[in-house]
Design a protein around this motif. Sequence first.
Motif, PDB file in Angstrom:
ATOM      1  N   ALA A  99      -4.951  -5.485  22.900  1.00 29.50           N
ATOM      2  CA  ALA A  99      -3.755  -6.710  23.163  1.00 29.50           C
ATOM      3  C   ALA A  99      -2.317  -6.380  22.271  1.00 29.50           C
ATOM      4  CB  ALA A  99      -4.532  -7.391  21.660  1.00 29.50           C
ATOM      5  N   ASP A 116      -4.532 -12.446  17.216  1.00 26.72           N
ATOM      6  CA  ASP A 116      -6.174 -12.901  18.092  1.00 26.72           C
ATOM      7  C   ASP A 116      -7.242 -13.427  17.355  1.00 26.72           C
ATOM      8  OD1 ASP A 116      -8.317 -12.643  19.314  1.00 26.72           O
ATOM      9  OD2 ASP A 116      -7.231 -10.223  20.252  1.00 26.72           O
ATOM     10  N   PHE A 204       2.866 -13.910  20.225  1.00 23.48           N
ATOM     11  CA  PHE A 204       1.722 -13.715  20.774  1.00 23.48           C
ATOM     12  C   PHE A 204       0.034 -14.798  19.905  1.00 23.48           C
ATOM     13  CE2 PHE A 204       4.348 -11.002  23.731  1.00 23.48           C
ATOM     14  CZ  PHE A 204       3.121 -11.491  24.705  1.00 23.48           C
ATOM     15  N   THR A 206      -3.755 -15.541  20.668  1.00 20.56           N
ATOM     16  CA  THR A 206      -4.798 -15.261  21.987  1.00 20.56           C
ATOM     17  C   THR A 206      -6.872 -15.720  20.782  1.00 20.56           C
ATOM     18  OG1 THR A 206      -6.065 -14.136  23.792  1.00 20.56           O
ATOM     19  CG2 THR A 206      -4.840 -12.583  21.527  1.00 20.56           C
ATOM     20  N   GLY A 207      -7.553 -16.265  21.698  1.00 18.93           N
ATOM     21  CA  GLY A 207      -8.702 -16.682  20.559  1.00 18.93           C
ATOM     22  C   GLY A 207      -8.471 -18.110  20.809  1.00 18.93           C
ATOM     23  N   ASN A 223       1.301 -18.110  24.472  1.00 21.48           N
ATOM     24  CA  ASN A 223      -0.277 -18.351  24.380  1.00 21.48           C
ATOM     25  C   ASN A 223      -0.501 -17.578  25.520  1.00 21.48           C
ATOM     26  OD1 ASN A 223      -1.296 -20.367  22.569  1.00 21.48           O
ATOM     27  ND2 ASN A 223      -0.033 -21.229  23.097  1.00 21.48           N
ATOM     28  N   GLU A 224      -1.670 -16.157  25.358  1.00 26.61           N
ATOM     29  CA  GLU A 224      -2.404 -15.873  26.396  1.00 26.61           C
ATOM     30  C   GLU A 224      -3.454 -15.576  26.090  1.00 26.61           C
ATOM     31  OE1 GLU A 224      -3.150 -14.221  29.391  1.00 26.61           O
ATOM     32  OE2 GLU A 224      -0.747 -14.588  29.471  1.00 26.61           O
ATOM     33  N   PRO A 225      -4.367 -15.758  26.668  1.00 29.12           N
ATOM     34  CA  PRO A 225      -6.044 -16.026  26.866  1.00 29.12           C
ATOM     35  C   PRO A 225      -6.240 -14.873  26.816  1.00 29.12           C
ATOM     36  CG  PRO A 225      -5.950 -17.545  28.076  1.00 29.12           C
ATOM     37  CD  PRO A 225      -4.033 -17.280  28.117  1.00 29.12           C
ATOM     38  N   LEU A 226      -6.469 -13.742  27.996  1.00 27.30           N
ATOM     39  CA  LEU A 226      -6.339 -13.201  29.099  1.00 27.30           C
ATOM     40  C   LEU A 226      -5.458 -11.874  27.983  1.00 27.30           C
ATOM     41  CD1 LEU A 226      -6.247 -13.764  32.329  1.00 27.30           C
ATOM     42  CD2 LEU A 226      -8.055 -13.816  30.004  1.00 27.30           C
ATOM     43  N   LEU A 227      -4.682 -11.698  26.970  1.00 27.88           N
ATOM     44  CA  LEU A 227      -4.535 -10.505  26.802  1.00 27.88           C
ATOM     45  C   LEU A 227      -4.717  -9.212  26.379  1.00 27.88           C
ATOM     46  CD1 LEU A 227      -1.223 -10.070  25.681  1.00 27.88           C
ATOM     47  CD2 LEU A 227      -1.575 -10.682  23.158  1.00 27.88           C
ATOM     48  N   ARG A 230      -5.068  -7.930  29.498  1.00 20.51           N
ATOM     49  CA  ARG A 230      -4.082  -7.267  30.785  1.00 20.51           C
ATOM     50  C   ARG A 230      -3.693  -5.881  29.801  1.00 20.51           C
ATOM     51  NH1 ARG A 230      -0.976 -11.014  33.374  1.00 20.51           N
ATOM     52  NH2 ARG A 230      -1.649 -12.770  33.318  1.00 20.51           N
TER      53      ARG A 230
END
Length: 241
Positions: A99, A116, A204, A206-207, A223-227, A230
């Motif tokens: 992350a 997260d 950030f 996520t989750g 908001n980055e669900p695929l952190l 990535r």
Amino acid sequence: MNLTIDIGNTCTKLVVFDNDYPVHETICDGELLPAINAIVEKYPISLCAWCSVRNNESETEELFHHFPFRSRQLRGDTEVPLPVAYQNRKTLGADRLAAVLGATALQPNENLLIIDAGTCITYDFVSAHHGYLGGNISPGLDMRLKALAHFTAKLPKVEAHGELPEIGKNTETAIRCGVIHGIAHEIEGYVDEMRLQHTDLKVFFTGGNGFDFTGRWAQQPINEPLLVARGLNRLLSLTSR
């Protein structure tokens, strides 16, 4: 194309990237091999990066013998392109490090707080000048709900989804509101404290188990669900150079 695999406590997330662009996502709560097979039948995978919070490293590594692409595991002590101040990196969760890699790829040279919200809620801080400084771990949503039922004689196990007033009007809503609103206030507290020290802080998130813990914030997080994915994909881009 690259495949990233994030093996969590409750499920496994598989994401296919075309360079830096995610083109496919699968969430798997069963056998991993059929899920990978389904992906490689559709996409020309050349590299794979994976991390796991379970004690299944040997078993997972064995899976990749079935496939022609190269795989790389991210561990807490894997060499990464930023300073890491964690005292014992062998105990650092690889998903947390992933992350951090994902966040610093999207927002380089910034002060970052990475939240997260999964089985546990992790809070990790990256300094613009000193790299990854560490973070905190807190019980996640389901863990808190289960703990109230497990460690008391009469409190029931309450489902996370349901009526959610500001103040509980019965035992069920009192537990649900106490846990969910409590998490929201906990997150807000961490953000407020860090912003007192770093006014330019970027956050950030996520989750979240499908819950919006940040909806009332005046300044919304990224908001980055695929952190984590990535971050794993970034590891592959560094490896292939």
